[in-house]
Design a protein around this motif. Sequence first.
Motif, PDB file in Angstrom:
ATOM      1  N   VAL A  87       3.871   3.986   8.853  1.00  0.00           N
ATOM      2  CA  VAL A  87       2.828   4.988   9.030  1.00  0.00           C
ATOM      3  C   VAL A  87       3.408   6.407   9.142  1.00  0.00           C
ATOM      4  O   VAL A  87       2.871   7.354   8.576  1.00  0.00           O
ATOM      5  N   ILE A  88       4.519   6.534   9.847  1.00  0.00           N
ATOM      6  CA  ILE A  88       5.100   7.857  10.081  1.00  0.00           C
ATOM      7  C   ILE A  88       5.771   8.421   8.835  1.00  0.00           C
ATOM      8  O   ILE A  88       5.645   9.598   8.542  1.00  0.00           O
ATOM      9  N   ILE A 114       0.845  -1.200   0.000  1.00  0.00           N
ATOM     10  CA  ILE A 114       0.000   0.000   0.000  1.00  0.00           C
ATOM     11  C   ILE A 114       0.874   1.241   0.000  1.00  0.00           C
ATOM     12  O   ILE A 114       0.623   2.203  -0.736  1.00  0.00           O
ATOM     13  N   ASN A 115       1.922   1.222   0.802  1.00  0.00           N
ATOM     14  CA  ASN A 115       2.860   2.339   0.855  1.00  0.00           C
ATOM     15  C   ASN A 115       3.502   2.575  -0.507  1.00  0.00           C
ATOM     16  O   ASN A 115       3.642   3.709  -0.951  1.00  0.00           O
ATOM     17  N   LEU A 116       3.871   1.505  -1.170  1.00  0.00           N
ATOM     18  CA  LEU A 116       4.490   1.602  -2.495  1.00  0.00           C
ATOM     19  C   LEU A 116       3.536   2.265  -3.482  1.00  0.00           C
ATOM     20  O   LEU A 116       3.933   3.134  -4.264  1.00  0.00           O
ATOM     21  N   ARG A 117       2.290   1.899  -3.433  1.00  0.00           N
ATOM     22  CA  ARG A 117       1.306   2.432  -4.376  1.00  0.00           C
ATOM     23  C   ARG A 117       0.996   3.902  -4.112  1.00  0.00           C
ATOM     24  O   ARG A 117       0.933   4.713  -5.024  1.00  0.00           O
ATOM     25  N   TYR A 118       0.804   4.260  -2.852  1.00  0.00           N
ATOM     26  CA  TYR A 118       0.348   5.610  -2.546  1.00  0.00           C
ATOM     27  C   TYR A 118       1.459   6.640  -2.442  1.00  0.00           C
ATOM     28  O   TYR A 118       1.171   7.825  -2.390  1.00  0.00           O
ATOM     29  N   LEU A 126      10.720   2.923  -3.199  1.00  0.00           N
ATOM     30  CA  LEU A 126      10.948   1.487  -3.340  1.00  0.00           C
ATOM     31  C   LEU A 126      11.759   0.947  -2.161  1.00  0.00           C
ATOM     32  O   LEU A 126      11.418  -0.081  -1.581  1.00  0.00           O
ATOM     33  N   THR A 127      12.797   1.652  -1.787  1.00  0.00           N
ATOM     34  CA  THR A 127      13.617   1.250  -0.640  1.00  0.00           C
ATOM     35  C   THR A 127      12.782   1.248   0.637  1.00  0.00           C
ATOM     36  O   THR A 127      12.858   0.322   1.438  1.00  0.00           O
TER      37      THR A 127
END
Length: 83
Positions: free
Chosen positions: A81-82, A22-26, A34-35
């Motif tokens: 999250v942060i 999800i982090n990668l997408r948003y 990516l890292t």
Amino acid sequence: MNSNLLNNYRMGAYLLIAIGLINLRYQTGQNGVLTHSLTIIIPGAVLLAITWVPAIAKKLEAKAVQAVLITLGLILIAYAVIN
């Protein structure tokens, strides 16, 4: 091995993988995404993989290992999250 404990490890691993994806997408388009995402996904994938190896999964029952993995998992979730 206790099947409930094993399932909890697997759900935690799935959580890390999902948060990383999800982090990668948003955060697409930001530097280092990516890292950042792989830092979350890889530990989740490794944890998921070791739950399927009986010799290693047996070692996950120790209270010290449980405490370390819970702490690392919470740190990775906070990192996701942060940032």
